[in-house]
Design a protein around this motif. Structure first.
Motif, PDB file in Angstrom:
ATOM      1  N   VAL A 100       0.822  -1.207   0.000  1.00  0.00           N
ATOM      2  CA  VAL A 100       0.000   0.000   0.000  1.00  0.00           C
ATOM      3  C   VAL A 100       0.858   1.260   0.000  1.00  0.00           C
ATOM      4  N   TYR A 101       2.111   1.119   0.429  1.00  0.00           N
ATOM      5  CA  TYR A 101       2.988   2.273   0.670  1.00  0.00           C
ATOM      6  C   TYR A 101       3.233   3.095  -0.598  1.00  0.00           C
ATOM      7  N   GLY A 102       3.415   2.419  -1.729  1.00  0.00           N
ATOM      8  CA  GLY A 102       3.693   3.134  -2.968  1.00  0.00           C
ATOM      9  C   GLY A 102       2.481   3.851  -3.529  1.00  0.00           C
ATOM     10  N   ILE A 103       1.285   3.283  -3.288  1.00  0.00           N
ATOM     11  CA  ILE A 103       0.052   3.890  -3.811  1.00  0.00           C
ATOM     12  C   ILE A 103      -0.135   5.294  -3.248  1.00  0.00           C
ATOM     13  N   THR A 104       0.100   5.440  -1.950  1.00  0.00           N
ATOM     14  CA  THR A 104      -0.093   6.746  -1.313  1.00  0.00           C
ATOM     15  C   THR A 104       0.845   7.791  -1.903  1.00  0.00           C
ATOM     16  N   LEU A 105       2.071   7.374  -2.201  1.00  0.00           N
ATOM     17  CA  LEU A 105       3.061   8.325  -2.717  1.00  0.00           C
ATOM     18  C   LEU A 105       2.703   8.788  -4.128  1.00  0.00           C
ATOM     19  N   VAL A 106       2.265   7.861  -4.972  1.00  0.00           N
ATOM     20  CA  VAL A 106       1.859   8.225  -6.338  1.00  0.00           C
ATOM     21  C   VAL A 106       0.700   9.209  -6.300  1.00  0.00           C
ATOM     22  N   LEU A 107      -0.251   8.960  -5.412  1.00  0.00           N
ATOM     23  CA  LEU A 107      -1.403   9.849  -5.274  1.00  0.00           C
ATOM     24  C   LEU A 107      -0.963  11.254  -4.870  1.00  0.00           C
ATOM     25  N   MET A 108       0.017  11.336  -3.961  1.00  0.00           N
ATOM     26  CA  MET A 108       0.511  12.628  -3.506  1.00  0.00           C
ATOM     27  C   MET A 108       1.208  13.385  -4.635  1.00  0.00           C
ATOM     28  N   VAL A 109       2.011  12.690  -5.439  1.00  0.00           N
ATOM     29  CA  VAL A 109       2.738  13.342  -6.537  1.00  0.00           C
ATOM     30  C   VAL A 109       1.754  13.907  -7.563  1.00  0.00           C
ATOM     31  N   VAL A 110       0.827  13.070  -7.997  1.00  0.00           N
ATOM     32  CA  VAL A 110      -0.121  13.478  -9.035  1.00  0.00           C
ATOM     33  C   VAL A 110      -0.978  14.651  -8.571  1.00  0.00           C
ATOM     34  N   CYS A 111      -1.475  14.578  -7.345  1.00  0.00           N
ATOM     35  CA  CYS A 111      -2.396  15.615  -6.856  1.00  0.00           C
ATOM     36  C   CYS A 111      -1.679  16.911  -6.492  1.00  0.00           C
ATOM     37  N   SER A 112      -0.396  16.842  -6.122  1.00  0.00           N
ATOM     38  CA  SER A 112       0.375  18.065  -5.892  1.00  0.00           C
ATOM     39  C   SER A 112       0.494  18.861  -7.189  1.00  0.00           C
ATOM     40  N   VAL A 113       0.837  18.163  -8.254  1.00  0.00           N
ATOM     41  CA  VAL A 113       0.954  18.826  -9.553  1.00  0.00           C
ATOM     42  C   VAL A 113      -0.405  19.348 -10.007  1.00  0.00           C
ATOM     43  N   ALA A 114      -1.440  18.517  -9.864  1.00  0.00           N
ATOM     44  CA  ALA A 114      -2.770  18.907 -10.313  1.00  0.00           C
ATOM     45  C   ALA A 114      -3.299  20.114  -9.531  1.00  0.00           C
ATOM     46  N   SER A 115      -2.955  20.204  -8.239  1.00  0.00           N
ATOM     47  CA  SER A 115      -3.397  21.348  -7.446  1.00  0.00           C
ATOM     48  C   SER A 115      -2.856  22.651  -8.017  1.00  0.00           C
ATOM     49  N   TRP A 215       1.417  31.017  -6.357  1.00  0.00           N
ATOM     50  CA  TRP A 215       0.769  29.986  -5.559  1.00  0.00           C
ATOM     51  C   TRP A 215       0.817  28.630  -6.253  1.00  0.00           C
ATOM     52  N   ARG A 216       0.796  28.648  -7.575  1.00  0.00           N
ATOM     53  CA  ARG A 216       0.850  27.384  -8.317  1.00  0.00           C
ATOM     54  C   ARG A 216       2.216  26.712  -8.167  1.00  0.00           C
ATOM     55  N   ILE A 217       3.283  27.475  -8.259  1.00  0.00           N
ATOM     56  CA  ILE A 217       4.632  26.916  -8.103  1.00  0.00           C
ATOM     57  C   ILE A 217       4.829  26.370  -6.696  1.00  0.00           C
ATOM     58  N   ILE A 218       4.383  27.124  -5.696  1.00  0.00           N
ATOM     59  CA  ILE A 218       4.531  26.690  -4.302  1.00  0.00           C
ATOM     60  C   ILE A 218       3.809  25.370  -4.067  1.00  0.00           C
ATOM     61  N   LEU A 219       2.585  25.234  -4.576  1.00  0.00           N
ATOM     62  CA  LEU A 219       1.833  23.993  -4.374  1.00  0.00           C
ATOM     63  C   LEU A 219       2.449  22.821  -5.132  1.00  0.00           C
ATOM     64  N   MET A 220       2.916  23.054  -6.353  1.00  0.00           N
ATOM     65  CA  MET A 220       3.445  21.960  -7.171  1.00  0.00           C
ATOM     66  C   MET A 220       4.789  21.444  -6.681  1.00  0.00           C
ATOM     67  N   PHE A 221       5.538  22.266  -5.961  1.00  0.00           N
ATOM     68  CA  PHE A 221       6.843  21.818  -5.476  1.00  0.00           C
ATOM     69  C   PHE A 221       6.727  20.597  -4.569  1.00  0.00           C
ATOM     70  N   GLY A 222       5.574  20.413  -3.932  1.00  0.00           N
ATOM     71  CA  GLY A 222       5.386  19.263  -3.048  1.00  0.00           C
ATOM     72  C   GLY A 222       5.521  17.924  -3.740  1.00  0.00           C
ATOM     73  N   ALA A 223       5.379  17.898  -5.069  1.00  0.00           N
ATOM     74  CA  ALA A 223       5.519  16.631  -5.795  1.00  0.00           C
ATOM     75  C   ALA A 223       6.973  16.174  -5.859  1.00  0.00           C
ATOM     76  N   PHE A 224       7.897  17.108  -5.752  1.00  0.00           N
ATOM     77  CA  PHE A 224       9.311  16.801  -5.975  1.00  0.00           C
ATOM     78  C   PHE A 224       9.892  15.828  -4.941  1.00  0.00           C
ATOM     79  N   PRO A 225       9.821  16.109  -3.624  1.00  0.00           N
ATOM     80  CA  PRO A 225      10.386  15.157  -2.656  1.00  0.00           C
ATOM     81  C   PRO A 225       9.664  13.818  -2.646  1.00  0.00           C
ATOM     82  N   ALA A 226       8.339  13.825  -2.904  1.00  0.00           N
ATOM     83  CA  ALA A 226       7.587  12.566  -2.920  1.00  0.00           C
ATOM     84  C   ALA A 226       8.054  11.683  -4.075  1.00  0.00           C
ATOM     85  N   ALA A 227       8.285  12.272  -5.242  1.00  0.00           N
ATOM     86  CA  ALA A 227       8.732  11.495  -6.401  1.00  0.00           C
ATOM     87  C   ALA A 227      10.115  10.895  -6.163  1.00  0.00           C
ATOM     88  N   LEU A 228      10.986  11.632  -5.483  1.00  0.00           N
ATOM     89  CA  LEU A 228      12.337  11.133  -5.203  1.00  0.00           C
ATOM     90  C   LEU A 228      12.320   9.897  -4.303  1.00  0.00           C
TER      91      LEU A 228
END
Length: 536
Positions: A100-115, A215-228
């Motif tokens: 289940v661990y990887g599913i949560t991370l993928v969801l976080m990456v996708v939704c950070s960018v989408a936000s 605000w868009r750049i600030i929100l999307m940056f959250g995808a970066f550490p999750a993807a790593l």
């Protein structure tokens, strides 16, 4: 009577601190770094959203989000987090932590960018799209809570288990700090590149078109550490406690931990099969047996986390409003929109650097010395004291010479939240429940916390804003809503102290000793569970 512990679990309990411990802390901790960044970075840009989408230039004041819209923007991710904690906590016990661990991370990456890419033909549509994606972002974040805590507790040795779990959670502090730093860098870069006058000088020019990118750049940056982090999460083996005690696969558990610990471990299939036979009729979450053994424990972990998060999330999400109320941050009319983001980020970064982050690491340092119970009780006590000290003479603190004193005392509430219940409420539920229910019970406890955060995000924001407007119109000094909210938060922290008495001390004991999973006689197990209700 206690049965002999499985060799693979005993090896984990007595293992010396090794490289794999630090690897697990970083892998699980980076998830919490991302969680905190994503949850709290929204507070840095809510005033900017109000300026961009709700400014009426016929009016003489910069636009602000209406109370119901502000509550939705700040709180919708928390609603998603609550749902994710319950769902992924249950799923982690059914399918295993790793699956289940990887599913949560993928969801976080996708939704950070989408936000950050939220769209709409008008202000309401754009905000609605943002709220939609932040709900699902929160859903992914929610899964990280029970899974990260459970994985770290099941990997750790019993001597330093508290420090390891707390270290994972301490990455939340760095996530909050990173949010402020990113906002500082982005706003500073735009402020120098696209200079705009203060609102009071030329309202129509104080909001340059490029402001929408911030605000868009600030929100999307959250995808970066999750993807790593994704690759390393997928490389982690399933925890031995799940594999042996829940999946009943002794061979796989021994093979996985032999690689991790760099020792040869025997499979012990007979012991595991015997254990499986004994637990074939094991009690479930909604059974009377669970209520007898762990009912008070679950009440303690859920209520304390609920009360803590009312105060903690109210403080974090709305500290910008408090700083504005005491005039530490200038009024919006005195700044352009970009510079306002910079000033808010600077204030929140200072608080995080001086109090939030140190508080987390004080817990890491002392949790296996002082114990969970003492730290949690102490934290709630000092949060109560400082909240009342801020609230009762509130108008004294709004005077210019006293603002620094207010900020110092306000910072101390963050310090003792993190060197206190904000860390321990995360640690204890990962230790005191049986392996087959551990992730579920941690998810329930964490979801209760997010219910408290929702009360803080929706209730206290609306109360403070609407009360301030009503009271000010009636002739009261500004900030009366903030004062009353601080008094209410002080009362909440006091009740947190009382419910801490239901939380057991888990310092220095193996997980199976705490849960009674290596007990052969059920009556003795119940006695042991009852004795653990009182902290020692």
């Amino acid at each position: 009577m206690a049965r002999e512990q499985l060799g693979v679990l005993n090896a984990l309990d007595i293992a010396k601190t090794q490289w794999y411990h630090f690897t697990a802390i970083v892998i699980a901790g980076m998830g919490f770094f991302t969680d905190a960044y994503d949850l709290f970075c929204i507070s840095l840009v809510t005033k900017l959203l109000g300026r961009i989408y709700y400014t009426d230039y016929n009016n003489k004041k910069p636009g602000t989000l209406p109370p119901n819209v502000a509550a939705a923007v700040n709180g919708v991710a928390l609603c998603g987090t609550l749902a994710g904690q319950l769902f992924f906590g249950w799923l982690g016990d059914k399918l295993g932590r790793k699956k289940v661990y990887g599913i949560t991370l993928v969801l976080m990456v996708v939704c950070s960018v989408a936000s950050g890419l939220s769209f709409g033909h008008n202000a309401q549509a754009t905000i609605a799209t943002l709220c939609f994606f932040r709900f699902w972002l929160g859903f992914g974040i929610g899964g990280d809570y029970p899974l990260s805590a459970t994985i770290m507790s099941e990997y750790a040795n019993k001597k330093t288990r508290g420090a390891f779990i707390a270290a994972v959670f301490a990455m939340q502090g760095f996530g909050i700090l990173a949010g402020g730093i990113v906002a500082l860098i982005v706003s500073s870069a735009f402020d120098h590149r696209f200079k705009a006058p203060p609102y009071s000088v030329q309202p129509e020019k104080s909001l340059v078109p490029q402001t929408d990118y911030i605000w868009r750049i600030i929100l999307m940056f959250g995808a970066f550490p999750a993807a790593l982090t994704y690759y390393w999460r997928m490389k982690m083996p399933e925890t031995a406690r799940y594999t042996a005690l829940v999946a009943k696969n002794a061979k796989q558990a021994a093979a996985d931990m032999s690689k991790v610990l760099h020792v040869d471990l025997e499979a012990e299939e007979e012991k595991v099969q015997k254990l499986a036979a004994e637990q074939s009729n094991s009690f479930g979450l909604f059974s009377k047996e669970f209520a007898k053994r762990h009912g008070l424990h679950l009440v303690g972990t859920t209520t304390t986390w609920f009360l803590l998060d009312i105060a903690f999330y109210s403080q974090n999400l709305f500290q910008k409003d408090i700083f504005t109320a005491i005039n530490w941050i200038p009024k919006a009319e005195e700044m352009n929109a970009i510079h306002e983001v910079y000033r808010i980020a600077r204030a929140q970064t200072l608080i995080a650097l001086c109090s939030t982050v140190p508080g987390y690491w004080f817990t890491v340092l002392f949790i296996d010395r002082m114990g969970r119970f003492a730290i949690q009780l102490m934290g709630f006590f000092f949060m109560t004291v400082f909240m009342f000290a801020l609230a009762i003479p509130y108008h004294h603190w709004t005077l210019k010479p006293n603002r620094i004193g207010f900020v110092i005392m306000y910072s101390l509430t963050f310090f003792f939240a993190n060197f206190g219940p904000n860390a321990t409420t995360f640690v204890v539920p990962a230790e005191i429940f049986p392996a087959r229910l551990r992730s579920t019970c941690h998810g329930i406890s964490a979801a209760a916390g997010k219910a408290g955060a929702i009360v803080g995000a929706f209730g206290f924001l609306y109360a403070a804003q609407s009360q301030d407007k009503t009271k000010t119109d009636a002739g009261y000094p500004p900030g009366i809503g903030v004062k009353n909210s601080l008094i209410a938060l002080g009362c909440v922290n006091f009740f947190g102290m009382l419910f801490t008495l239901l939380v057991p001390e888990s310092k220095g004991k193996s997980l199976e000793e705490l849960t009674g999973e290596n007990e052969e006689n059920s009556e003795e197990t119940q006695g042991a569970a009852a004795s653990r209700t009182v902290p020692v």
